[in-house]
Design a protein around this motif. Sequence first.
Motif, PDB file in Angstrom:
ATOM      1  N   TYR A  69       0.833  -1.193   0.000  1.00  0.00           N
ATOM      2  CA  TYR A  69       0.000   0.000   0.000  1.00  0.00           C
ATOM      3  C   TYR A  69       0.874   1.252   0.000  1.00  0.00           C
ATOM      4  O   TYR A  69       2.002   1.250   0.521  1.00  0.00           O
ATOM      5  CB  TYR A  69      -0.871   0.033   1.248  1.00  0.00           C
ATOM      6  CG  TYR A  69      -2.195  -0.717   1.134  1.00  0.00           C
ATOM      7  CD1 TYR A  69      -2.630  -1.275  -0.068  1.00  0.00           C
ATOM      8  CD2 TYR A  69      -3.008  -0.851   2.246  1.00  0.00           C
ATOM      9  CE1 TYR A  69      -3.832  -1.940  -0.155  1.00  0.00           C
ATOM     10  CE2 TYR A  69      -4.229  -1.519   2.179  1.00  0.00           C
ATOM     11  CZ  TYR A  69      -4.639  -2.064   0.974  1.00  0.00           C
ATOM     12  OH  TYR A  69      -5.837  -2.728   0.899  1.00  0.00           O
ATOM     13  N   TYR A  70       0.344   2.325  -0.586  1.00  0.00           N
ATOM     14  CA  TYR A  70       0.884   3.683  -0.520  1.00  0.00           C
ATOM     15  C   TYR A  70       2.084   3.915  -1.453  1.00  0.00           C
ATOM     16  O   TYR A  70       2.900   3.032  -1.680  1.00  0.00           O
ATOM     17  CB  TYR A  70       1.276   4.069   0.918  1.00  0.00           C
ATOM     18  CG  TYR A  70       0.160   3.833   1.909  1.00  0.00           C
ATOM     19  CD1 TYR A  70      -1.029   4.556   1.815  1.00  0.00           C
ATOM     20  CD2 TYR A  70       0.288   2.889   2.920  1.00  0.00           C
ATOM     21  CE1 TYR A  70      -2.070   4.327   2.708  1.00  0.00           C
ATOM     22  CE2 TYR A  70      -0.743   2.658   3.819  1.00  0.00           C
ATOM     23  CZ  TYR A  70      -1.913   3.382   3.711  1.00  0.00           C
ATOM     24  OH  TYR A  70      -2.942   3.151   4.597  1.00  0.00           O
ATOM     25  N   GLU A  71       2.122   5.141  -1.975  1.00  0.00           N
ATOM     26  CA  GLU A  71       3.244   5.540  -2.828  1.00  0.00           C
ATOM     27  C   GLU A  71       4.544   5.503  -2.031  1.00  0.00           C
ATOM     28  O   GLU A  71       5.598   5.165  -2.560  1.00  0.00           O
ATOM     29  CB  GLU A  71       2.989   6.935  -3.389  1.00  0.00           C
ATOM     30  CG  GLU A  71       1.853   6.977  -4.414  1.00  0.00           C
ATOM     31  CD  GLU A  71       1.647   8.376  -4.979  1.00  0.00           C
ATOM     32  OE1 GLU A  71       2.516   9.246  -4.747  1.00  0.00           O
ATOM     33  OE2 GLU A  71       0.625   8.586  -5.645  1.00  0.00           O
ATOM     34  N   SER A 125      -7.505   4.887  -4.488  1.00  0.00           N
ATOM     35  CA  SER A 125      -6.094   5.059  -4.106  1.00  0.00           C
ATOM     36  C   SER A 125      -5.857   6.428  -3.492  1.00  0.00           C
ATOM     37  O   SER A 125      -5.108   6.570  -2.515  1.00  0.00           O
ATOM     38  CB  SER A 125      -5.196   4.874  -5.329  1.00  0.00           C
ATOM     39  OG  SER A 125      -5.279   3.544  -5.812  1.00  0.00           O
ATOM     40  N   GLU A 146      -4.553   7.288   0.408  1.00  0.00           N
ATOM     41  CA  GLU A 146      -3.422   8.159   0.737  1.00  0.00           C
ATOM     42  C   GLU A 146      -3.840   9.299   1.669  1.00  0.00           C
ATOM     43  O   GLU A 146      -3.137   9.616   2.639  1.00  0.00           O
ATOM     44  CB  GLU A 146      -2.816   8.748  -0.551  1.00  0.00           C
ATOM     45  CG  GLU A 146      -2.196   7.732  -1.498  1.00  0.00           C
ATOM     46  CD  GLU A 146      -0.825   7.232  -1.043  1.00  0.00           C
ATOM     47  OE1 GLU A 146      -0.288   7.776  -0.052  1.00  0.00           O
ATOM     48  OE2 GLU A 146      -0.301   6.308  -1.685  1.00  0.00           O
ATOM     49  N   ARG A 150      -4.449   8.097   5.206  1.00  0.00           N
ATOM     50  CA  ARG A 150      -3.177   7.900   5.915  1.00  0.00           C
ATOM     51  C   ARG A 150      -2.598   9.229   6.375  1.00  0.00           C
ATOM     52  O   ARG A 150      -2.126   9.355   7.511  1.00  0.00           O
ATOM     53  CB  ARG A 150      -2.181   7.181   5.004  1.00  0.00           C
ATOM     54  CG  ARG A 150      -0.802   7.061   5.653  1.00  0.00           C
ATOM     55  CD  ARG A 150       0.268   6.668   4.661  1.00  0.00           C
ATOM     56  NE  ARG A 150       1.600   6.732   5.269  1.00  0.00           N
ATOM     57  CZ  ARG A 150       2.707   6.401   4.642  1.00  0.00           C
ATOM     58  NH1 ARG A 150       2.671   5.972   3.385  1.00  0.00           N
ATOM     59  NH2 ARG A 150       3.875   6.492   5.252  1.00  0.00           N
TER      60      ARG A 150
END
Length: 427
Positions: free
Chosen positions: A20-22, A376, A380, A383
């Motif tokens: 998960y996450y960039e 997505s 983000e 988070r």
Amino acid sequence: MTPDLFGRHRAVLPDWLALYYEDPLEITHGEGRHVWDAAGNKYLDFFGGILTTMTAHALPEVAKAVGEQAGRILHSSTLYLNRPMVELAERVACLSGIPDARVFFTTSGTEANDTALLLATAYRRSNTILAMRNSYHGRSFSAVGVTGNRGWSPTSLSPLQTLYVHGGVRTRGPYAHLDDREFTDACVDDLKDLLGHTRAPAALIAEPVQGVGGFTSPPDGLYAAFREVLHERGILWIADEVQTGWGRTGEHFWGWQAHGQNGPPDIVTFAKGIGNGMSVGGVVARAEIMNCLDANSISTFGGTQVTMAAGLANLAYLLEHDLQGNARRVGGLLLERLRSVAARVPHVREVRGRGLMIGVELTRPGTDEAAPEAASAVLEEARAGGLLIGKGGGHDTSALRIAPPMSLTVAEAEEGAAILERALRSI
């Protein structure tokens, strides 16, 4: 996360091992419903390690049981008598609702479903399996072969002949426009028609609430109606309770009980939450089914003393503190709060679920077209606001998955809903 750890991950682990996450997150510790990352940031955890941390992070009762057992013996395999395994099997058999139940412990939900498929095909002497569209049952060769979600099925090769049935998704597909009674009748007619064109299947495997599929479910009673048709033909019903088990839906201890008018399933699989993060899975079945194998077998790591100690302590805590009731009460409040938020966000097509198992499906505004990029983006933003959630769905991963530890408080539910509202409005 530390940049060099991400580089090391990419250098030695498979490309298909999703993160998960960039900027991927390294979780270092947790307590209650919160976790911390390597940079010291604190998050409210609304995903619980994919529903595995079912009760709470660092639950003292489980930590104590694991530590005490580890100080005695960790593991001996199933070749020796194992008191914690027998004790947990007794509790699970009693809770299963299956008469003359036998329990086999595994290390994961995938392995549990794999075992259930082995039992069903051996018992029925058939390799034909009925499964639901949009379903997910694990990553093993056989489990992938009965998974009806193309995003999680990397090969069409399989030891099984799988036929997919309508019904797992209420608000999409050719019957979505029907009311609940008509929807159920149409799915039953589809099942009967399918059975008229194939050799007798071994079993139907179905999740009462589809987990990876985005927390979708049929009308209550659909699987009871299916069971009637299946029972007439001797076909078994496998309930995949890997994500729904142990009271997470709030209304029932097992998800199948929303469809239990005709009795329990022939086989139930479970995993995820029972060990509160420890690697525990298993299968419950009637003795005649469980004992149908005519070859030797063992499990090296299924039912180890330390994981069984965790399961016993966690199950006791869950029952003594009525976490099922808490999932019903707090989950109901959270569901209504999110529906109120969704009414003001054009991207939200549907908020669905029960208990602490909630899905928020996102589409491009004014259409039914999936919006995975929006999902997505919300992940983000959530988070950044201090909230961890999951993703799923059979339509290009455009559903947000919300499944906090079942000890979630009302205040934490409100806090998480407020963060998620800001994240949804950001898109």
